[in-house]
Design a protein around this motif. Structure first.
Motif, PDB file in Angstrom:
ATOM      1  N   LEU A   1     -60.456 -19.820  28.708  1.00 46.91           N
ATOM      2  CA  LEU A   1     -60.605 -21.215  29.132  1.00 46.91           C
ATOM      3  C   LEU A   1     -59.258 -21.793  29.546  1.00 46.91           C
ATOM      4  CD1 LEU A   1     -62.538 -23.584  29.470  1.00 46.91           C
ATOM      5  CD2 LEU A   1     -62.140 -24.180  27.074  1.00 46.91           C
ATOM      6  N   LEU A   2     -58.179 -21.459  28.782  1.00 50.11           N
ATOM      7  CA  LEU A   2     -56.840 -21.931  29.158  1.00 50.11           C
ATOM      8  C   LEU A   2     -56.449 -21.397  30.533  1.00 50.11           C
ATOM      9  CD1 LEU A   2     -54.818 -21.560  25.817  1.00 50.11           C
ATOM     10  CD2 LEU A   2     -55.392 -23.695  26.986  1.00 50.11           C
ATOM     11  N   ALA A   3     -56.687 -20.140  30.767  1.00 48.65           N
ATOM     12  CA  ALA A   3     -56.323 -19.529  32.054  1.00 48.65           C
ATOM     13  C   ALA A   3     -57.113 -20.154  33.193  1.00 48.65           C
ATOM     14  CB  ALA A   3     -56.561 -18.022  31.993  1.00 48.65           C
ATOM     15  N   GLU A   4     -58.394 -20.384  32.996  1.00 54.31           N
ATOM     16  CA  GLU A   4     -59.221 -20.991  34.044  1.00 54.31           C
ATOM     17  C   GLU A   4     -58.793 -22.410  34.363  1.00 54.31           C
ATOM     18  OE1 GLU A   4     -63.297 -18.476  33.008  1.00 54.31           O
ATOM     19  OE2 GLU A   4     -63.243 -20.657  32.807  1.00 54.31           O
ATOM     20  N   CYS A   5     -58.223 -23.108  33.371  1.00 58.56           N
ATOM     21  CA  CYS A   5     -57.735 -24.470  33.598  1.00 58.56           C
ATOM     22  C   CYS A   5     -56.277 -24.491  34.063  1.00 58.56           C
ATOM     23  CB  CYS A   5     -57.865 -25.297  32.310  1.00 58.56           C
ATOM     24  SG  CYS A   5     -59.584 -25.631  31.849  1.00 58.56           S
ATOM     25  N   GLY A   6     -55.653 -23.309  34.212  1.00 57.12           N
ATOM     26  CA  GLY A   6     -54.282 -23.234  34.705  1.00 57.12           C
ATOM     27  C   GLY A   6     -53.243 -23.566  33.669  1.00 57.12           C
ATOM     28  N   MET A   7     -53.569 -23.420  32.391  1.00 56.90           N
ATOM     29  CA  MET A   7     -52.650 -23.755  31.322  1.00 56.90           C
ATOM     30  C   MET A   7     -52.138 -22.482  30.634  1.00 56.90           C
ATOM     31  SD  MET A   7     -52.540 -27.084  31.323  1.00 56.90           S
ATOM     32  CE  MET A   7     -52.959 -27.267  33.053  1.00 56.90           C
ATOM     33  N   ALA A   8     -50.826 -22.479  30.305  1.00 54.64           N
ATOM     34  CA  ALA A   8     -50.245 -21.356  29.587  1.00 54.64           C
ATOM     35  C   ALA A   8     -50.193 -21.603  28.086  1.00 54.64           C
ATOM     36  CB  ALA A   8     -48.838 -21.067  30.111  1.00 54.64           C
ATOM     37  N   ALA A   9     -50.078 -22.883  27.680  1.00 54.68           N
ATOM     38  CA  ALA A   9     -49.979 -23.224  26.259  1.00 54.68           C
ATOM     39  C   ALA A   9     -50.656 -24.566  26.038  1.00 54.68           C
ATOM     40  CB  ALA A   9     -48.525 -23.280  25.804  1.00 54.68           C
TER      41      ALA A   9
END
Length: 950
Positions: A452-460
């Protein structure tokens, strides 16, 4: 922190008295009362909720008010308005929870400390319709008959909270006559017919309004606390505002610290006494019912204790602790925010974002609005790239996103469409177990969260719990596209926690409001719709019913229900009513709305039925379902019902009449043997409103409409009339001259309002043109007279509008700038398609657009930014209170905003010279109102006024 006045009488009583004097004699009478009483303090100070005065000052004010108003019953009248005009909102909220006047009279002794420390009250006996009260003034104080009158007025008025008539109060023994105490014998009636409820505001509804205002007030107070640079000022405000939550003679705030002595702030105490009480509290000594002590604590830290203190012999009320805890929570949240702001005061954008958040939360009225406000605030306050708010549903064990910020549309949709299951997410299990922040990374997170983090473009990211006490409501998540090199800093985490805590309080309040709203519309015993909700649903069903279909109402009254209460008791009666509600739901399902109107009366609403036979069939189903026995308190009870049925064909507006017809039919069923169905044959009979419909449709053809004109005056030169507003009247052949309020709502319902508006447009321009040179008369450099015409929203989107305007201007050879079209801001209008384009086209013709009733409708500032507006008209609700400082500030702000946007300002409702002077001093350009000219027939009167002043 001492005051010159002894804290013996709360400002609630004094504020109510001064308000009564002001209403009957104006500010001059208030000033005379203070002078006669020898009171030198300001009115604002006397009316402040934190103010208490001495008993002697109270009696002197009572005596002075009675003399100034020349009314020996002044104090009785003041006392009788306490529950409607003067009772503190917190006390109204508490009293509204009681089910009957008897319950209120029984609780009165615990209410007395909220108003006075010099008297003690005892409920000697309380029955269903009577009560005997003993009221004793403490030794050392002079009894006053005016105080007795005030008490009698209060005791008499309490039943009105429940829609009942005032009580009768007998005062056989009075301390003024040498008795040991005052005795009051109170009797009241509980009789109320069902139709009288239409004009009665249920205490729960008042409670809902007061609670909504209460939430806003306390949240705005919390936002105000963080606006100070001085911690001492913040602590002083916390003590001063404690009265907004709990009324008490004294308050004590104890701020503990790891180093040195505790910091004390107090009100209603002297310093030595405050120190002694603080020492006992810190030592853990019990102070008994005379003190309500709560922690000032947030999820971040415990700041200390806040205490509301009562006099000897007095105790707190049951709800005081809950209210004070809620206030202390807000105070702790304010201190959290103050600490965070103190660390980052130089960062202007961050401070502004936190204040905006406090304001948004104060004005949010639902969980989704709170979540949106929190999500938008987190990136600005914490410096992250994106944020989300997720709410916890404990039933299925799911965390669901409801708001995001910083994500583009596809990623936002992905986030909102991704429920997170606790059973599949170790991080969520950890958060549920420990209720503390959990850091996330695409490298270390569980597969679902990492994806979900990757799909939203977030690393942390960091997720922070939204906690109401120890109950998890959801989480606030902040995300970074690139992981911070040194990890998420403690200060960043602290800022997100501060926002989370503030959001949690707002979310809890929003859910509380939703609960109260549900309770105000549903019967607490059965869970069915109450009378208010049922009436609303009925009106909606009748008005939207399709042609060829019908709306049916069944009025059900249980036969001989009283015997159940008399033989088995009210508990069994209540259980039977609950089972009947379940039976009706099972019988009718989702196809009908079921309501309990009161007692043993139920109502059923059936929509879009094909005919009358189906309505009667449903009614027989209801009767048959209730004939089966009910098992209550070990007994098998058989109950029957008499049902009246009324039907309305097609759309209409007769909801109340339909219910009344069904009620009448129900009594027919009872008279003819009970346990049966009776049908009302005349449900659709014609009423006066139907006649007025047809007459209005012919009014224009019969030339029954008239125009009156009210002048608009330039304040810079008060003798110069610059134009007039055209106001329609109906010269009805039977009813005489009717004001717009009598027929315009009818015109809107029947689709005739556009015809009326277009007629006014043509007639007004013709009247203006008919004046010829008189209408053009003006001093050098001044514009000729103009005319203003009001347009309904339906007219604004009517395709005939533009051609009618163009034709009327050409036909009368008038310049377009001499016509002003006024529109009223509303949510319905802003949602109409093409409204901006239509207004823009009118302005291209040269016509001016005016925004009427400015400040009272929907999203005023958004209108000024969206719509092409040349002028705004300040609503009379703003001018009415001029020249009061608050109203002056509001008007000056509106004028300053208009000047920045190059928009003219007209003030409506100017009726006094003081209002006129205040508007001119504020820089308002134009005004209208009865002071400057009443509406009169014909434009000629306006032109003649101009000529006479030229």
């Amino acid at each position: 922190m001492m005051t010159l006045e002894l804290r013996e009488t709360s400002s609630t009583t004094i504020s109510l008295l001064l308000g009564h004097v002001r209403a009957h004699g104006g500010d001059a009478a208030v000033a005379e009362v203070l002078a006669r009483a020898g009171v030198t303090e300001s009115v604002d100070w006397l009316e402040d909720t934190a103010t208490w005065v001495s008993y002697d000052t109270r009696i002197r004010l009572f005596e002075a008010a009675t003399i100034v108003l020349d009314d020996p019953r002044t104090m009785y009248t003041v006392g009788s308005t306490v529950v409607t005009d003067g009772l503190h909102p917190v006390l109204v909220q508490l009293l509204s929870a009681f089910a009957s006047p008897a319950a209120v009279y029984r609780q009165l002794p615990r209410l007395i400390p909220k108003f006075t420390t010099t008297s003690t009250m005892e409920s000697v006996s309380v029955r269903r319709t009577s009560a005997t009260l003993r009221y004793r003034l403490h030794e050392g104080y002079r009894p006053s008959r005016l105080d007795c009158q005030y008490a009698q007025g209060l005791f008499a008025a309490l039943p009105s909270m429940f829609g009942l008539n005032a009580a009768i109060v007998v005062h056989p023994e009075c301390q003024c006559d040498g008795y040991e105490c005052c005795i009051y014998e109170v009797t009241w009636s509980t009789r109320r017919r069902w139709w009288s409820l239409r004009s009665w505001t249920h205490p729960t509804n008042r409670s809902l309004v007061l609670l909504r205002e209460k939430v806003k007030e306390v949240q705005l107070a919390a936002a105000d606390l963080v606006g100070s640079d001085d911690v001492d000022d913040v602590l002083a405000r916390i003590v001063a505002r404690a009265s907004s939550a709990v009324l008490a003679p004294a308050y004590l705030l104890i701020m503990t610290s790891d180093h040195g002595e505790p910091v004390l702030r107090f009100q209603g105490l002297d310093a030595p006494k405050a120190a002694r009480i603080a020492a006992r509290i810190l030592h853990g000594d019990a102070l008994g019912d005379r003190a309500v002590i709560v922690d000032v604590a947030s999820s971040r830290r415990t700041y200390g204790h806040l205490a509301a203190l009562y006099s000897l012999g007095h105790t707190s009320m049951d709800g005081d602790r809950t209210l004070l805890e809620a206030y202390a929570g807000h105070a702790a949240a304010a201190l959290d925010l103050f600490t965070a702001l103190d660390d980052s005061r130089r960062e202007e954008s961050r401070a502004a974002a936190m204040l905006v958040l406090a304001h948004e939360l104060a004005t949010s009225n639902g969980s989704e609005a709170v979540a949106d406000a929190v999500a938008l605030a987190v990136p600005a306050i914490a410096g992250c790239d994106a944020a989300a708010v997720l709410l916890w549903d404990a039933g299925p064990g799911v965390m669901q996103a409801v708001a995001t910020a910083g994500l583009d549309a596809p990623r936002r949709e992905r986030m909102l469409a991704s429920p997170i299951l606790a059973a599949q997410t170790p991080e969520l299990v950890e958060l549920l177990a420990h209720q503390r922040p959990v850091p996330l990374s695409t490298l270390t997170a569980s597969p679902q969260l990492a994806g979900l983090l990757a799909e939203c473009g977030m690393a942390a990211a960091i997720i922070v719990p939204l906690l109401a006490g120890d109950v998890l409501m959801g989480v606030v998540a902040g995300g970074w596209r690139s992981a911070p090199e040194s990890g998420i800093s403690p200060s960043t985490l602290a800022r997100i926690e501060g926002v989370s805590h503030q959001g949690a309080i707002a979310l809890q309040n929003a859910r509380l409001l939703a609960t109260v709203r549900h309770q105000s519309l549903h019967d607490p015993l059965t869970g069915l719709a109450n009378r208010m909700l049922f009436a609303s649903e009925l009106d909606s069903a009748v008005s939207t019913c399709a042609e060829g279909s019908c709306t049916a109402v069944m009025f059900c009254d249980l036969d001989n229900f009283k015997q159940v209460n008399d033989v088995l008791g009210h508990g069994a009666g209540d259980e039977l009513l609950r089972q009947i509600a379940v039976r009706l739901r099972g019988c009718l399902g989702a196809e009908a709305t079921i309501g309990r109107l009161g007692g043993d009366e139920f109502a059923v609403l059936a929509r879009e039925l094909p005919g009358h036979e189906e309505a009667v069939h449903l009614a027989h189903r209801v009767v048959d379902s209730l004939n089966r026995p009910f098992h209550v308190s070990g007994h098998d009870l058989r109950i029957t019902a008499s049902v009246g049925v009324a039907v309305h064909n097609g759309p209409g507006d007769g909801g109340e009449r339909l219910l009344a017809a069904a009620d009448t039919a129900m009594y027919d069923a009872k008279r003819t043997g009970r346990n049966q169905v009776a049908f009302a044959d005349d449900s659709n009979r014609t009423d006066p409103a139907t006649s007025l419909h047809s007459e209005l449709a012919e009014a224009l053809k019969r030339s029954e409409m008239r125009l009156h004109y009210q002048p608009i005056v330039a304040l810079s030169s008060p003798d110069r009339v610059v134009g007039a507003e055209a106001l329609i009247r109906w010269d009805h052949p039977r009813l005489g001259l009717l004001a717009p309020a009598a027929f315009l709502p009818l015109a809107e319902e029947t689709g005739l309002v556009a015809d009326l508006d277009l007629w006014v447009l043509g007639e007004a321009l013709a009247d203006l043109a008919a004046l010829g040179a008189a209408a053009d008369l003006a001093a050098v450099g001044e514009a000729p007279l103009h005319v203003a015409v009001n347009l309904a929203s339906a007219t604004l989107v009517d395709p005939r509008l533009i051609p009618t305007v163009r034709a009327a201007l050409n036909r009368n050879r008038l310049r377009p700038d001499r016509l002003v079209l006024e529109i009223v801001e509303s949510r319905a209008l802003i949602d109409l398609p093409g409204v901006v384009e239509r207004l823009t086209e009118l302005r291209r013709l040269g016509v001016s657009i005016s925004l009427d009733d400015f400040g009272t409708g929907f999203s005023t500032l958004a209108w000024l930014n969206t719509l092409p507006v040349d002028q705004i008209k300040i609503d009379r609700t703003f001018t009415a209170n001029l020249p009061e400082p608050a109203s002056v500030a509001l008007v000056e702000g509106i004028i300053a905003l208009a000047q920045k946007l190059d928009i003219d300002v007209v003030a409506e409702g100017v009726e006094t010279e003081e209002q006129f002077a205040a508007l001119r001093e504020a820089g308002c350009a134009f005004a209208q109102g009865y002071l400057l000219g009443r509406p009169t027939p014909g434009f000629a009167s306006v032109a003649q006024a101009t000529l006479s002043r030229a």
